[in-house]
Design a protein around this motif. Structure first.
Motif, PDB file in Angstrom:
ATOM      1  N   GLY A 135      20.297 -49.149  28.931  1.00  0.00           N
ATOM      2  CA  GLY A 135      19.556 -48.551  27.696  1.00  0.00           C
ATOM      3  C   GLY A 135      18.625 -49.387  27.132  1.00  0.00           C
ATOM      4  O   GLY A 135      17.855 -50.337  27.773  1.00  0.00           O
ATOM      5  N   HIS A 136      18.393 -49.061  25.918  1.00  0.00           N
ATOM      6  CA  HIS A 136      17.440 -49.809  25.206  1.00  0.00           C
ATOM      7  C   HIS A 136      17.789 -50.661  23.810  1.00  0.00           C
ATOM      8  O   HIS A 136      18.902 -50.179  23.373  1.00  0.00           O
ATOM      9  N   PRO A 241      13.426 -47.135  17.457  1.00  0.00           N
ATOM     10  CA  PRO A 241      14.560 -46.549  17.498  1.00  0.00           C
ATOM     11  C   PRO A 241      14.820 -45.583  18.933  1.00  0.00           C
ATOM     12  O   PRO A 241      13.831 -44.929  19.332  1.00  0.00           O
ATOM     13  N   ARG A 242      15.979 -45.678  19.346  1.00  0.00           N
ATOM     14  CA  ARG A 242      16.252 -44.747  20.739  1.00  0.00           C
ATOM     15  C   ARG A 242      15.109 -44.999  21.781  1.00  0.00           C
ATOM     16  O   ARG A 242      15.056 -44.410  22.801  1.00  0.00           O
ATOM     17  N   GLU A 244      12.108 -45.427  21.448  1.00  0.00           N
ATOM     18  CA  GLU A 244      10.784 -44.937  21.106  1.00  0.00           C
ATOM     19  C   GLU A 244       9.587 -45.974  21.086  1.00  0.00           C
ATOM     20  O   GLU A 244       9.928 -47.203  20.492  1.00  0.00           O
ATOM     21  N   ARG A 270      18.022 -45.786  13.783  1.00  0.00           N
ATOM     22  CA  ARG A 270      18.683 -45.313  14.720  1.00  0.00           C
ATOM     23  C   ARG A 270      19.232 -45.983  15.966  1.00  0.00           C
ATOM     24  O   ARG A 270      18.754 -47.226  16.077  1.00  0.00           O
ATOM     25  N   GLU A 271      19.782 -45.483  16.813  1.00  0.00           N
ATOM     26  CA  GLU A 271      20.161 -45.948  18.100  1.00  0.00           C
ATOM     27  C   GLU A 271      18.810 -46.619  18.720  1.00  0.00           C
ATOM     28  O   GLU A 271      17.700 -45.884  18.695  1.00  0.00           O
ATOM     29  N   GLY A 272      19.053 -48.011  19.280  1.00  0.00           N
ATOM     30  CA  GLY A 272      17.848 -48.437  19.712  1.00  0.00           C
ATOM     31  C   GLY A 272      17.187 -49.580  18.869  1.00  0.00           C
ATOM     32  O   GLY A 272      16.310 -50.332  19.101  1.00  0.00           O
ATOM     33  N   SER A 273      17.615 -49.483  17.356  1.00  0.00           N
ATOM     34  CA  SER A 273      17.021 -50.244  16.559  1.00  0.00           C
ATOM     35  C   SER A 273      17.932 -51.535  16.600  1.00  0.00           C
ATOM     36  O   SER A 273      17.643 -52.574  15.801  1.00  0.00           O
ATOM     37  N   GLY A 315      27.184 -39.178  21.353  1.00  0.00           N
ATOM     38  CA  GLY A 315      25.876 -39.590  20.889  1.00  0.00           C
ATOM     39  C   GLY A 315      25.672 -40.038  19.682  1.00  0.00           C
ATOM     40  O   GLY A 315      26.292 -39.654  18.717  1.00  0.00           O
ATOM     41  N   ASP A 316      24.864 -40.899  19.609  1.00  0.00           N
ATOM     42  CA  ASP A 316      24.527 -41.724  18.139  1.00  0.00           C
ATOM     43  C   ASP A 316      24.167 -40.618  17.355  1.00  0.00           C
ATOM     44  O   ASP A 316      24.128 -40.940  16.129  1.00  0.00           O
ATOM     45  N   GLN A 317      23.235 -39.901  17.712  1.00  0.00           N
ATOM     46  CA  GLN A 317      22.702 -38.984  16.796  1.00  0.00           C
ATOM     47  C   GLN A 317      23.520 -38.116  16.001  1.00  0.00           C
ATOM     48  O   GLN A 317      23.280 -37.519  15.095  1.00  0.00           O
TER      49      GLN A 317
END
Length: 730
Positions: A135-136, A241-242, A244, A270-273, A315-317
């Motif tokens: 993942g990220h 984030p995610r 991106e 968001r996810e990835g942060s 999912g995180d969203q």
């Protein structure tokens, strides 16, 4: 381990993290609501603890005096300089603007804020974990070799081995994507992690996939020092984030609570942060972002946006967010210090604290004022880098005025305690300084001068003394005090003075005494003993010269730390202070309370006094000489072995000393040559022979604004004979 098993384990860890963050947030509901109520009714300066607020103000180059003056200044349209204070452009500084911004009086900020944000963003990169359970995340460089992120992003060396970090993964100003620089992580060279604090620190390859230099992306300087953020302030988060391209959540993200190890804040992440740096408005890292705080049901389970119990596969969203949580960076650094490392790993770890420093470090003028009268103990071995980094961070954001403070100094020898002067000088004395002046020393002192003069300009815009407002404040302050017996009155006043003494500013006469508190109505300062008058700027600059000389000498002492132990260093520092005094008098000598705070910085017994009179009085107790009017005496007064009688200000110093006895019972008279109980009548006679003046009323009101408490002998002179002072001596 199979891909599905790794993914499931990672999801389980994430769910556990969310649940713990939600529980911490829920447990603090009452405290958080109280914080919000204070923020709405009083402002940022009052929601956090006074100690944290004082440290925050010091880090901004401000203090309680400036903060309270700005609070009480009538709001005006912003001037061309951006200030609501009505100061001319040349009198306005970035420090004042930063303080206005903190208080909420002004939302303007220098353009350099954005430029510096661009610079610090270069050190932030997107982490990509390849393979099973990948993942990220986000990470940022904190030394020339090491990158910081979350434990739940890089749980172990295996995760890190199959991970890379990409810098400059973002859009350019024209909207087109930049070509990112991708670097392999090298956990075999360095990797430490802490699941409880959710951080991982890992080495990065010095060269990227296309030969890029890792050093070109810089690093973020981290500090364990307090004072970087307060409840109610806003933070900025640079993130991916995610996974991106790089983005920023800019400022409108308020700190709502400060826990022992975590910060809670409202922010758009968001996810990835995960693993993002959380910055204050000075672009100092205050936290490592690690989790959102989800909305939960009655059983503490995270909820989805439609109100159902959230599951990782959604999912995180789909999570319903309430707030965000970051790990305090000071706690991460503290834990990093405690990890036992040796060899190359220890060297890489130490670079987090030492990289980029130029030894020897120089304490700032603000730090000099907060040593409680004692020097910093020379650091050794592992602690040396830690102390050095804290010192460097204290001067990292200095904004020099380029003021020239000079005086003749053909040489500089080790200081010795001055003998009492036979005749005081008529002007404040500037002590000679070393011929070589470190730029850091000059810059630190210039910052103090800048802030002190700004304090003075801001304060002079206010009415000197508002009799009606002060009468109301006085009545409210003593509303619950009863005077049935002298002992009960003394006990009640001692309790009131201690309980209301908040905050407790450190000893900083240049910043807190000269600009406003000790001014007379004509805007001048007068020596408490001789009556000679000076401008505030005279004493500010004279003390700045002394501070500069002290700092330069401390730098020399630090160079000798390998051969001088703490005891020798302390002795040298005490001699240094004695030989280079400020133009400020403690009517209760510092030696009587071992230079300890809050006594040392208590404004009720601090007065402007030229160095000559200060040295002449020394630590002699006050005495009433029978032949004082007929005897030959110096401009400051008369001194013999039994004590000292001032030429001027007897009523003023008597009331200040009586205040001290009430506020700090047991501190005076516990050793020989301190003010003995049998001399109490001296103070009472001086108090009654000289009535309270408007100058003292102004001082009392100004001090109450800064440190909260008042002098009862000024407010109620008649209480002097009612109070039973017998209980204040040991």
């Amino acid at each position: 381990m199979a891909t599905a098993e790794l993914a499931s384990e990672r999801q389980s860890d994430y769910l556990s993290q969310l649940t713990m963050a939600a529980a911490r947030y829920a447990n603090r509901t009452e405290r958080r609501e109280g914080n919000q109520s204070v923020l709405e009714s009083r402002g940022v300066l009052y929601a956090d603890t006074p100690e944290r607020v004082e440290k925050r103000l010091a880090r901004l180059g401000a203090d309680w005096a400036m903060a309270r003056a700005i609070e009480r200044t009538q709001t005006e349209p912003a001037s061309s300089a951006g200030s609501t204070l009505g100061l001319p452009p040349e009198g306005f500084t970035s420090d004042a603007l930063g303080l206005e911004r903190l208080i909420g009086r002004n939302n303007l900020t220098p353009v350099a804020f954005l430029e510096e944000g661009v610079q610090v963003s270069r050190s932030v990169g997107r982490i990509t974990i390849s393979g099973p359970g990948g993942g990220h995340g986000t990470g940022f460089m904190v030394s020339p070799s090491l990158l910081l992120t979350n434990n739940h992003v890089l749980r172990d060396k295996e995760d890190a081995t199959r991970s890379k970090v990409a810098f400059a993964f973002q859009d350019s100003v024209d909207g087109s994507p930049l070509v990112p620089a991708v670097f392999q992580l090298e956990p075999l060279r360095f990797f430490v992690t802490d699941r409880a604090l959710d951080y991982s620190l890992v080495a990065v390859s010095p060269r990227g996939a296309q030969g890029e230099e890792l050093s070109s992306f810089g690093r973020l300087i981290l500090s364990e020092a307090q004072g970087k953020i307060l409840i109610g302030e806003f933070v900025n988060i640079i993130q991916h984030p995610r996974g991106e391209p790089k983005q920023i959540a800019l400022r409108e993200n308020q700190i709502v609570d400060v826990l022992e190890r975590f910060l809670h804040y409202e922010c758009d992440t968001r996810e990835g942060s995960s693993g993002s740096p959380v910055f204050n408005d000075q672009w100092e890292v205050v936290a490592l972002h690690h989790s959102a705080v989800p909305k939960t049901d009655a059983e503490g389970r995270p909820l989805s946006v439609d109100g159902a119990v959230w599951q990782p596969e959604m999912g995180d969203q789909q999570l319903a967010w309430r707030a965000n949580e970051g790990v305090r960076i000071s706690r991460v650094l503290g834990a990093l210090h405690e990890i036992p490392l040796t060899g190359e790993a220890a060297r890489l770890r130490d670079e987090v604290f030492t990289a980029g420093l130029t030894p020897p470090p120089v304490p700032s003028a603000a730090q000099m004022a907060s040593f409680n009268g004692k020097p910093p103990v020379p650091a050794t071995n592992g602690s040396q880098a830690r102390a050095a980094q804290e010192t460097a961070n204290a001067t990292q954001f200095l904004l020099p005025l380029r003021i020239s403070i000079g005086f003749d100094a053909p040489s500089f020898s080790p200081p010795a305690v001055l003998a009492p002067q036979p005749a005081p000088a008529s002007v404040p004395q500037a002590t000679p300084q070393p011929p070589v002046k470190s730029p850091d020393v000059v810059s630190a002192v210039e910052k103090e001068v800048d802030a002190a003069l700004t304090n003075h300009r801001v304060a002079r815009e206010r009415p000197y003394y508002d009799r009606v407002a002060d009468a109301a404040a006085r009545e409210a302050y003593y509303a619950n005090i009863r005077t049935e017996t002298g002992d009960a009155l003394r006990r009640a006043l001692t309790g009131l003075l201690a309980d209301s003494h908040e905050p407790q500013p450190r000893y900083k006469p240049m910043r807190l005494v000269y600009p406003w508190v000790d001014l007379h109505k004509d805007g001048r300062l007068r020596s408490i003993y001789s009556g000679k008058d000076f401008s505030a700027e005279e004493l500010i600059r004279a003390d700045a010269a002394v501070a500069q000389a002290r700092l330069a000498r401390v730098q020399e002492l630090l160079l000798l730390e390998s051969t001088a132990g703490p005891a020798e260093f302390e002795q040298e520092f005490d001699a240094l202070e004695a030989s280079m005094p400020f133009n400020c008098e403690h009517v209760v000598p510092q030696s009587w309370f071992d230079k300890q705070e809050p006594m040392r910085g208590d404004l009720h017994h601090l007065f402007a006094c030229e160095v000559g009179c200060n040295s002449f009085r020394g630590n002699f107790p006050y005495f009433d000489f029978p032949n004082f009017e007929e005897a030959e005496r110096e401009a400051c007064g008369m001194r013999e072995s039994v004590g000292f009688e001032p030429e001027k200000g007897k009523g003023v110093v008597a009331r200040a000393t009586l205040y001290f006895l009430l506020r700090y019972p047991g501190q005076v008279g516990d050793v020989a040559r301190e003010f003995p109980e049998d001399r109490l009548p001296v103070l009472l006679r001086w108090h009654e022979s000289e009535a309270v003046t408007e100058y003292e009323l102004h001082r009392n009101a100004a001090i109450a604004e800064i440190q909260g408490n008042r002098n009862p002998l000024i407010d109620h002179p008649e209480w002097a004979r009612e109070i039973d002072f017998s209980g204040v001596w040991p």
